[in-house]
Design a protein around this motif. Sequence first.
Motif, mmCIF file in Angstrom:
data_model
loop_
_atom_site.group_PDB
_atom_site.id
_atom_site.type_symbol
_atom_site.label_atom_id
_atom_site.label_comp_id
_atom_site.label_asym_id
_atom_site.label_seq_id
_atom_site.Cartn_x
_atom_site.Cartn_y
_atom_site.Cartn_z
ATOM 1 N N MET A 1 3.995 51.712 58.232
ATOM 2 C CA MET A 1 5.207 51.402 58.976
ATOM 3 C C MET A 1 6.184 50.582 58.132
ATOM 4 O O MET A 1 7.399 50.796 58.180
ATOM 5 C CB MET A 1 4.866 50.651 60.266
ATOM 6 C CG MET A 1 4.273 51.542 61.335
ATOM 7 S SD MET A 1 5.412 52.899 61.776
ATOM 8 C CE MET A 1 4.275 54.025 62.574
ATOM 9 N N ASN B 1 9.904 51.910 57.237
ATOM 10 C CA ASN B 1 11.088 51.112 57.568
ATOM 11 C C ASN B 1 11.878 50.695 56.331
ATOM 12 O O ASN B 1 13.086 50.478 56.402
ATOM 13 C CB ASN B 1 10.682 49.876 58.359
ATOM 14 C CG ASN B 1 10.385 50.195 59.818
ATOM 15 O OD1 ASN B 1 10.754 51.254 60.315
ATOM 16 N ND2 ASN B 1 9.697 49.295 60.498
ATOM 17 N N GLU B 2 11.181 50.588 55.205
ATOM 18 C CA GLU B 2 11.873 50.166 53.981
ATOM 19 C C GLU B 2 12.842 51.237 53.490
ATOM 20 O O GLU B 2 13.702 50.960 52.653
ATOM 21 C CB GLU B 2 10.837 49.853 52.898
ATOM 22 C CG GLU B 2 11.392 49.094 51.696
ATOM 23 C CD GLU B 2 11.948 47.722 52.057
ATOM 24 O OE1 GLU B 2 12.834 47.229 51.322
ATOM 25 O OE2 GLU B 2 11.498 47.145 53.066
ATOM 26 N N VAL C 1 15.283 52.336 55.088
ATOM 27 C CA VAL C 1 16.634 51.990 55.547
ATOM 28 C C VAL C 1 17.345 51.104 54.521
ATOM 29 O O VAL C 1 18.418 51.471 54.021
ATOM 30 C CB VAL C 1 16.591 51.329 56.938
ATOM 31 C CG1 VAL C 1 17.983 50.843 57.340
ATOM 32 C CG2 VAL C 1 16.050 52.311 57.966
ATOM 33 N N SER D 1 15.957 42.936 51.909
ATOM 34 C CA SER D 1 16.120 44.016 52.883
ATOM 35 C C SER D 1 16.994 43.607 54.060
ATOM 36 O O SER D 1 17.821 44.388 54.535
ATOM 37 C CB SER D 1 14.743 44.463 53.394
ATOM 38 O OG SER D 1 13.987 45.034 52.348
ATOM 39 N N CYS E 1 20.414 45.475 55.327
ATOM 40 C CA CYS E 1 20.605 45.974 56.693
ATOM 41 C C CYS E 1 21.876 45.401 57.305
ATOM 42 O O CYS E 1 22.594 46.101 58.032
ATOM 43 C CB CYS E 1 19.390 45.615 57.552
ATOM 44 S SG CYS E 1 17.885 46.530 57.115
ATOM 45 N N PRO F 1 7.980 52.293 64.802
ATOM 46 C CA PRO F 1 8.685 51.644 63.692
ATOM 47 C C PRO F 1 9.450 50.376 64.068
ATOM 48 O O PRO F 1 9.731 49.555 63.192
ATOM 49 C CB PRO F 1 9.638 52.740 63.189
ATOM 50 C CG PRO F 1 8.957 54.010 63.555
ATOM 51 C CD PRO F 1 8.296 53.732 64.878
ATOM 52 N N ILE F 2 9.817 50.201 65.337
ATOM 53 C CA ILE F 2 10.621 49.028 65.704
ATOM 54 C C ILE F 2 9.858 48.056 66.599
ATOM 55 O O ILE F 2 10.443 47.086 67.091
ATOM 56 C CB ILE F 2 11.930 49.441 66.403
ATOM 57 C CG1 ILE F 2 11.642 50.234 67.685
ATOM 58 C CG2 ILE F 2 12.797 50.263 65.468
ATOM 59 C CD1 ILE F 2 12.894 50.599 68.470
ATOM 60 N N PHE G 1 9.994 44.358 65.670
ATOM 61 C CA PHE G 1 11.281 43.665 65.738
ATOM 62 C C PHE G 1 11.337 42.870 67.042
ATOM 63 O O PHE G 1 11.182 43.436 68.122
ATOM 64 C CB PHE G 1 12.446 44.649 65.694
ATOM 65 C CG PHE G 1 12.503 45.475 64.429
ATOM 66 C CD1 PHE G 1 11.716 45.162 63.340
ATOM 67 C CD2 PHE G 1 13.335 46.575 64.342
ATOM 68 C CE1 PHE G 1 11.754 45.917 62.180
ATOM 69 C CE2 PHE G 1 13.385 47.336 63.186
ATOM 70 C CZ PHE G 1 12.591 47.006 62.104
ATOM 71 N N VAL H 1 19.531 47.737 64.484
ATOM 72 C CA VAL H 1 18.206 48.367 64.489
ATOM 73 C C VAL H 1 18.312 49.888 64.521
ATOM 74 O O VAL H 1 17.410 50.593 64.061
ATOM 75 C CB VAL H 1 17.391 47.862 65.704
ATOM 76 C CG1 VAL H 1 16.054 48.585 65.815
ATOM 77 C CG2 VAL H 1 17.166 46.358 65.600
ATOM 78 N N PHE I 1 17.005 52.659 62.080
ATOM 79 C CA PHE I 1 15.568 52.894 61.958
ATOM 80 C C PHE I 1 15.094 54.045 62.847
ATOM 81 O O PHE I 1 13.932 54.434 62.782
ATOM 82 C CB PHE I 1 14.804 51.610 62.318
ATOM 83 C CG PHE I 1 14.990 50.508 61.321
ATOM 84 C CD1 PHE I 1 14.122 50.362 60.247
ATOM 85 C CD2 PHE I 1 16.049 49.620 61.438
ATOM 86 C CE1 PHE I 1 14.302 49.348 59.319
ATOM 87 C CE2 PHE I 1 16.236 48.605 60.517
ATOM 88 C CZ PHE I 1 15.367 48.469 59.451
#
Length: 276
Positions: free
Chosen positions: A59, A63-64, A66, A111, A115, A203-204, A207, A221, A224
């Motif tokens: 995961m 996510n990386e 993005v 990161s 973002c 994936p989120i 958060f 977000v 993602f």
Amino acid sequence: MVRTKEDLNQSIKKMNRINAASNTPTAVGTQETTEQQKLQHQLQIFQNSLPKVSQTAYMLLLNECVPLSMAVEKKRGDRALNLVGNGDDEVSQTEGKLEGVHLSPPLDPPSNQLCRELYEADEEKHNRVLDRLRNIGFEIGNKVTELLVFSNNPNLHFKDMDLLSVMKFICRDVWRQMFNKQVDNLKTNHRGTFYLFDYDYKPIQTFALDSESSAKELQMVKPFLEITVGVIKGVLASIGHAPENVVCLASYVDRPEEKPRSSFTKGVSFHVQVTM
């Protein structure tokens, strides 16, 4: 006619033989069962042979993509500015240098900063980054389909499969392969429009946003979600639905009240429209 006890016993034995014969599977049926079991066994061996990775590491890597896509866009923009500044006489020389450029992660901004820059970017740059994320997802979708469909899986037959069955395949098999779970709900109007609801989109889930989260935080977000948009289009393209005939959009939805509380308070809906 009076029957003796021996006659009755003989009749019972005869009936038992007839019933046993009628319940015995035919040679063809036995062969088909054996073939199915063989395919199931081959599939199990294949799945067990696949390399295993940590779910958390997977995961994080997903996510990386993005911030990495934003870093690529920044470097391309910087190089384009250098081309303009150097003049036409140095264009070919600079293009040669571009071919040797490689991203150097230690030199990239953190990161979270990338973002934030993506959120603050102008619409054109923002859309280029989202397109890059969808393209990454598209390639993943192609590979996942190849893995699931062309691996002697006896449970999948796409020759005569309708669109609804294909979407069920995405909700069940593709989602399980990517996120170790199935889609929570699938809705359709039976005319090419589908809504895939995932109330715990993996994936989120790490958060931490509460119910009072601002539109800005939710918007930060949203990139993602775009890789999975590309995955859906990639799977459909692999099965024969051209990308130009597929529209896929992702949006937030409220989680059902009966769902356990989560660090991320929104679910995700993937709206898929397929033109036949």
